[in-house]
Design a protein around this motif. Structure first.
Motif, PDB file in Angstrom:
ATOM      1  N   ILE A  15      13.369 -50.273 -81.301  1.00 39.56           N
ATOM      2  CA  ILE A  15      12.207 -50.616 -80.421  1.00 39.56           C
ATOM      3  C   ILE A  15      10.960 -49.956 -81.145  1.00 39.56           C
ATOM      4  O   ILE A  15      11.003 -48.582 -81.066  1.00 39.56           O
ATOM      5  CB  ILE A  15      12.221 -50.273 -78.950  1.00 39.56           C
ATOM      6  CG1 ILE A  15      13.527 -50.967 -78.297  1.00 39.56           C
ATOM      7  CG2 ILE A  15      10.920 -50.727 -78.101  1.00 39.56           C
ATOM      8  CD1 ILE A  15      13.592 -50.587 -76.947  1.00 39.56           C
ATOM      9  N   ASP A  16       9.929 -50.681 -81.367  1.00 38.29           N
ATOM     10  CA  ASP A  16       8.615 -50.311 -81.850  1.00 38.29           C
ATOM     11  C   ASP A  16       7.821 -50.165 -80.974  1.00 38.29           C
ATOM     12  O   ASP A  16       7.116 -50.997 -80.107  1.00 38.29           O
ATOM     13  CB  ASP A  16       8.007 -51.199 -82.890  1.00 38.29           C
ATOM     14  CG  ASP A  16       6.785 -50.783 -83.519  1.00 38.29           C
ATOM     15  OD1 ASP A  16       6.258 -49.979 -82.982  1.00 38.29           O
ATOM     16  OD2 ASP A  16       6.252 -51.295 -84.559  1.00 38.29           O
ATOM     17  N   PHE A  17       7.640 -48.766 -80.145  1.00 39.31           N
ATOM     18  CA  PHE A  17       6.887 -48.459 -78.949  1.00 39.31           C
ATOM     19  C   PHE A  17       5.521 -48.520 -79.206  1.00 39.31           C
ATOM     20  O   PHE A  17       4.555 -48.770 -78.444  1.00 39.31           O
ATOM     21  CB  PHE A  17       7.161 -47.209 -78.533  1.00 39.31           C
ATOM     22  CG  PHE A  17       8.642 -46.902 -77.923  1.00 39.31           C
ATOM     23  CD1 PHE A  17       8.707 -47.425 -76.690  1.00 39.31           C
ATOM     24  CD2 PHE A  17       9.683 -46.802 -78.537  1.00 39.31           C
ATOM     25  CE1 PHE A  17      10.251 -47.474 -76.085  1.00 39.31           C
ATOM     26  CE2 PHE A  17      10.958 -46.461 -77.942  1.00 39.31           C
ATOM     27  CZ  PHE A  17      11.289 -47.044 -76.708  1.00 39.31           C
ATOM     28  N   LYS A  18       5.072 -48.351 -80.506  1.00 44.33           N
ATOM     29  CA  LYS A  18       3.618 -48.717 -80.513  1.00 44.33           C
ATOM     30  C   LYS A  18       3.276 -50.094 -80.435  1.00 44.33           C
ATOM     31  O   LYS A  18       2.260 -50.297 -79.995  1.00 44.33           O
ATOM     32  CB  LYS A  18       3.421 -48.109 -82.167  1.00 44.33           C
ATOM     33  CG  LYS A  18       1.689 -48.095 -82.368  1.00 44.33           C
ATOM     34  CD  LYS A  18       1.434 -47.822 -83.991  1.00 44.33           C
ATOM     35  CE  LYS A  18       0.054 -47.939 -84.227  1.00 44.33           C
ATOM     36  NZ  LYS A  18      -0.553 -49.505 -84.033  1.00 44.33           N
ATOM     37  N   LEU A  19       3.979 -50.986 -80.976  1.00 46.71           N
ATOM     38  CA  LEU A  19       4.021 -52.369 -80.566  1.00 46.71           C
ATOM     39  C   LEU A  19       3.768 -52.689 -79.246  1.00 46.71           C
ATOM     40  O   LEU A  19       2.889 -53.412 -78.555  1.00 46.71           O
ATOM     41  CB  LEU A  19       5.046 -53.229 -81.370  1.00 46.71           C
ATOM     42  CG  LEU A  19       4.781 -54.686 -81.294  1.00 46.71           C
ATOM     43  CD1 LEU A  19       3.560 -55.131 -81.745  1.00 46.71           C
ATOM     44  CD2 LEU A  19       6.060 -55.386 -81.980  1.00 46.71           C
ATOM     45  N   VAL A  20       4.695 -52.100 -78.358  1.00 47.14           N
ATOM     46  CA  VAL A  20       4.740 -52.254 -77.049  1.00 47.14           C
ATOM     47  C   VAL A  20       3.420 -51.514 -76.417  1.00 47.14           C
ATOM     48  O   VAL A  20       3.050 -52.480 -75.513  1.00 47.14           O
ATOM     49  CB  VAL A  20       5.971 -51.475 -76.365  1.00 47.14           C
ATOM     50  CG1 VAL A  20       5.876 -51.585 -74.912  1.00 47.14           C
ATOM     51  CG2 VAL A  20       7.426 -52.309 -76.937  1.00 47.14           C
ATOM     52  N   ALA A  21       3.221 -50.528 -76.859  1.00 45.36           N
ATOM     53  CA  ALA A  21       1.837 -50.058 -76.292  1.00 45.36           C
ATOM     54  C   ALA A  21       0.545 -50.939 -76.558  1.00 45.36           C
ATOM     55  O   ALA A  21      -0.349 -51.183 -75.605  1.00 45.36           O
ATOM     56  CB  ALA A  21       1.548 -48.619 -76.660  1.00 45.36           C
ATOM     57  N   ASP A  22       0.443 -51.385 -77.715  1.00 46.65           N
ATOM     58  CA  ASP A  22      -0.730 -52.228 -78.069  1.00 46.65           C
ATOM     59  C   ASP A  22      -0.670 -53.501 -77.301  1.00 46.65           C
ATOM     60  O   ASP A  22      -1.521 -54.221 -77.224  1.00 46.65           O
ATOM     61  CB  ASP A  22      -0.394 -52.480 -79.553  1.00 46.65           C
ATOM     62  CG  ASP A  22      -0.800 -51.235 -80.444  1.00 46.65           C
ATOM     63  OD1 ASP A  22      -1.257 -50.375 -80.036  1.00 46.65           O
ATOM     64  OD2 ASP A  22      -0.344 -51.313 -81.880  1.00 46.65           O
TER      65      ASP A  22
END
Length: 217
Positions: free
Chosen positions: A2-9
């Motif tokens: 999971i790309d958590f930066k993508l989730v946060a963005d």
């Protein structure tokens, strides 16, 4: 992974989608339980036409897939001149569809109460509705509560089907984010994790609740 930066963005659209799913679940549960209770009382009624009408309703919606009912209301109702829109359409669809399942749960709960309770209420001069309201339903609620809540967890999972008509619920928000960023694997994994983190703890709590109620019996 999971790309958590993508989730946060994309947290805004994802949280909005989660709120939509929870709102759809809660409204469908509340309306569905009220309608289901009325349907259950109708099915158990001695008035034959009322019992048959309620049975027909329940059997219809329990015999067709939910996705088909979503299509019915989204595509066919506007065809007859009723403009409800996608959001109202799914809220109506889920409420009336779930009512059929809640009806059967409530009916089983009512039938789990001893017939002697019904006889006692009649001896007191209570009407059918009064005996249900004050004597039968309060006792039946304890028996059927775990199953009602389990059906609500299933309902929350089923809300993901609204994605097929373009609504941005939690699943829909993940689909949009995945498509816009070319991150199908990451976002679909995140969606699965999100549903798991909500549904699994609830399932464990319901299991404990069921055991406690079993002991009380």
């Amino acid at each position: 992974m999971i790309d958590f930066k993508l989730v946060a963005d994309n947290s805004d659209i994802l949280l909005a989608g989660l709120r939509y799913s929870l709102a759809l679940t809660c409204s469908s549960m509340l309306i569905g339980i009220v309608l289901g209770c009325l349907l259950a009382m109708a099915r158990l009624s001695s008035v034959k036409w009322l019992s048959l009408a309620a049975s027909a309703y329940v059997n219809l919606f329990r015999s067709v897939p939910l996705v088909l009912v979503i299509f019915w209301f989204y595509f066919l109702i506007p065809f007859f001149g009723f403009k409800v829109g996608p959001d109202k359409s799914v809220f109506i669809t889920f409420a009336i569809f779930e009512a059929a399942y809640y009806c059967e749960i409530i009916r089983a709960g009512i039938q789990s109460i001893s017939r002697g309770q019904v006889g006692a209420s009649q001896a007191l001069g209570l009407t059918y509705v009064q005996s249900m309201r004050y004597i039968i339903l309060p006792q039946a609620l304890r028996n059927m509560l775990p199953v009602l809540l389990t059906q609500t967890v299933v309902l929350f999972q089923d809300t993901s089907l609204v994605t097929i008509i373009g609504i941005k619920d939690f699943m829909g928000a993940n689909v949009v984010t995945a498509s816009n960023n070319g991150a199908l694997k990451e976002m679909y994994t995140f969606a699965a994790l999100g549903y798991f983190c909500i549904c699994f703890p609830l399932s464990m709590l319901l299991k404990r609740l069921h055991k406690r109620i079993a002991v009380l019996r």
